[in-house]
Enzyme design. Structure first.
Site, mmCIF file in Angstrom:
data_model
loop_
_atom_site.group_PDB
_atom_site.id
_atom_site.type_symbol
_atom_site.label_atom_id
_atom_site.label_comp_id
_atom_site.label_asym_id
_atom_site.label_seq_id
_atom_site.Cartn_x
_atom_site.Cartn_y
_atom_site.Cartn_z
ATOM 1 N N SER A 1 1.195 -0.974 -0.344
ATOM 2 C CA SER A 1 -0.112 0.039 -0.024
ATOM 3 C C SER A 1 0.646 1.064 -0.009
ATOM 4 O O SER A 1 -0.078 2.428 -0.045
ATOM 5 C CB SER A 1 -1.142 -0.251 0.771
ATOM 6 O OG SER A 1 -2.147 -0.450 1.063
ATOM 7 N N LYS B 1 0.053 3.787 -2.607
ATOM 8 C CA LYS B 1 -0.300 4.882 -2.712
ATOM 9 C C LYS B 1 0.127 6.397 -2.273
ATOM 10 O O LYS B 1 -1.192 7.194 -3.150
ATOM 11 C CB LYS B 1 -2.330 4.456 -1.297
ATOM 12 C CG LYS B 1 -2.737 3.411 -1.690
ATOM 13 C CD LYS B 1 -3.753 3.604 0.105
ATOM 14 C CE LYS B 1 -4.231 2.205 -0.014
ATOM 15 N NZ LYS B 1 -3.913 0.485 -0.239
ATOM 16 N N SER C 1 -6.084 3.703 4.651
ATOM 17 C CA SER C 1 -5.489 2.899 3.771
ATOM 18 C C SER C 1 -6.509 1.979 2.652
ATOM 19 O O SER C 1 -6.014 0.770 2.191
ATOM 20 C CB SER C 1 -4.619 1.431 3.916
ATOM 21 O OG SER C 1 -3.708 0.681 2.829
#
Length: 447
Positions: free
Chosen positions: A64, A67, A128
């Site tokens: 993640s 991102k 997230s």
């Protein structure tokens, strides 16, 4: 006979030796900082100076932390007026299906629901949330597949190396229920070296520092006052109020998948200085990955940065180098112009090594003609750069390797000489050339 006996003894002992080794965890040798990671890097967030690195050029899973690129492109789209914070997104089958997978980090999205970009962004940055990330990508580019093109183009523009984006979230494509972006494999996952991750974070903080206003929030409620109310606790457990809290931490992005392991891009500030740390696939001394392992590794990097390094001013603004205080000028009212360092040169260096750095001046030869500047010349014209060079030991350089250094500029303006002065100068040069040629000829007769 003895050889045969030794062979049979070895055969009989082999199973016993194998049994004694089964179940023994791999031993992880300590790195210089005692952390156990597949890759790590620590940089000064202001200058991009690399303070420490460990296997930072090997492409690894980033989960993640991907991102951060989605955040960058979101802020850019807002800045350029392509979308707005209050713009509405309507949920489709893809984002609905992903949002309902509670194995993943998500806020639930209603099949017939609409959500504004700001609340989707907060879900991304704090919790997230994966479906929220996809929704933002679709709002900007139409589809996640098209958004990947923007991610790759921006990665190239920022100078990232050895990156591969296969989705916007950092999940393994197998988690996207068969709806992963076109042109990517069903089991693909995003990868990047620690150095490129740090470079992405560096540019995100420089270009859009407002991201920290959201990443520093440790807890927020999504859809407060509705049946979809979801408490979003930030996965960054180093924030104030959490179990691994660390003074000064206010970002930036965690990442965890089976492929990538436990990763984290963290940033903290103390005494006006900000640093960025990246750890990838952090484990403990027994090789076991965990949230604690990644935050312990980050803590070690932060401690090292704040305790061992300090900002030093090596060259003040207006400094002139003794061996190059001026440059020659042609076709000007002045024959020379003074040059100086425009801004003070400060850099975060290991305090014990500050005396090992010396400023090195490089004049931009493309600005010169036959070794001189041509008038007219404006004040503060950039004519070169200064870099700090370490005289011994390892220097990791800067995260932005295209940075030429501090600017060296002209101290004053030089006007172009009038036509009469230029003519007289040309005549003088002509006769000087004749005189030099004649004296050279005469001298040659007596050699």
């Amino acid at each position: 006979m003895k050889r045969e006996l030794r062979k049979w003894v070895a055969v009989l002992l082999m199973p016993l030796l194998l049994l004694t080794t089964l179940g023994v965890a791999p031993a992880y040798a300590d790195s210089p900082l005692g952390i156990h990671v597949d890759g790590a890097i620590l940089i000064d967030a202001d200058s991009g100076k690399i303070l420490y690195e460990e296997n930072a050029d090997t492409p690894l899973g980033i989960a993640s932390m991907s991102k951060m690129m989605t955040e960058y492109l979101l802020f850019e789209a807002i800045e350029e007026g392509n979308i707005t914070w209050d713009q509405e997104y309507k949920v489709n089958d893809y984002t609905y299906a992903v949002s309902q997978d509670r194995r993943l980090s998500n806020v639930p999205l209603r099949r017939d629901g609409t959500y504004n970009i700001r609340e989707l962004y907060e879900a991304l940055a704090i919790y997230s949330a994966n479906a929220a990330t996809i929704a933002i990508a679709e709002t900007i580019a139409g589809t996640e597949t098209e958004f990947l093109k923007l991610m790759n183009a921006k990665a190239e523009e920022l100078g990232l190396k050895d990156y591969k984006f296969v989705n916007t979230t950092g999940l393994n494509n197998s988690d996207l229920q068969g709806m992963h972006p076109k042109g990517t494999g069903p089991d693909d996952e995003n990868v990047m070296p620690a150095k490129s991750v740090a470079k992405l974070a560096y540019h995100l903080l420089h270009d859009y520092p407002e991201v920290l206003e959201t990443t520093k929030i440790n807890t927020k409620v999504f859809r407060e006052g509705t049946t979809d109310r979801t408490v979003m606790k930030n996965w960054n457990f180093m924030l104030p109020g959490f179990v691994y809290q660390y003074e000064g931490v206010d970002g930036l992005k965690t990442g965890t998948t089976n492929f990538a392991g436990h990763c984290f891009t963290g940033t903290a500030t103390r005494d006006g200085k900000r640093i960025i740390a990246v750890v990838m696939n952090a484990v403990d001394a027994k090789g076991v990955g965990s949230y604690e392992a990644r935050f312990d590794a980050t803590r070690a990097l932060f401690d090292y940065g704040f305790s061992q390094f300090s900002e030093v001013e090596f060259v003040p603004a207006g400094h002139q180098f003794d061996k190059q205080k001026e440059l020659d000028v042609v076709k000007g009212k002045e024959k020379q112009v003074s040059i100086e360092v425009k801004e003070p040169i400060r850099m975060m260096v290991k305090t014990s090594e500050k005396d090992l750095y010396v400023p090195e001046l490089t004049i931009d030869e493309s600005k010169l003609k036959d070794g001189a500047l041509q008038a007219p010349i404006k004040k503060d014209t950039v004519v070169g750069h200064v870099k700090l060079v370490k005289t011994e030991g390892t220097d990791y350089g800067f995260i932005d390797d295209t940075n030429p250094g501090a600017e060296v500029v002209t101290k004053d303006a030089v006007e172009k000489a009038g036509w009469f002065s230029l003519m007289m100068g040309a005549i003088g040069d002509f006769f000087a050339g004749i005189w030099n040629g004649a004296t050279g000829f005469v001298k040659g007769l007596f050699k």
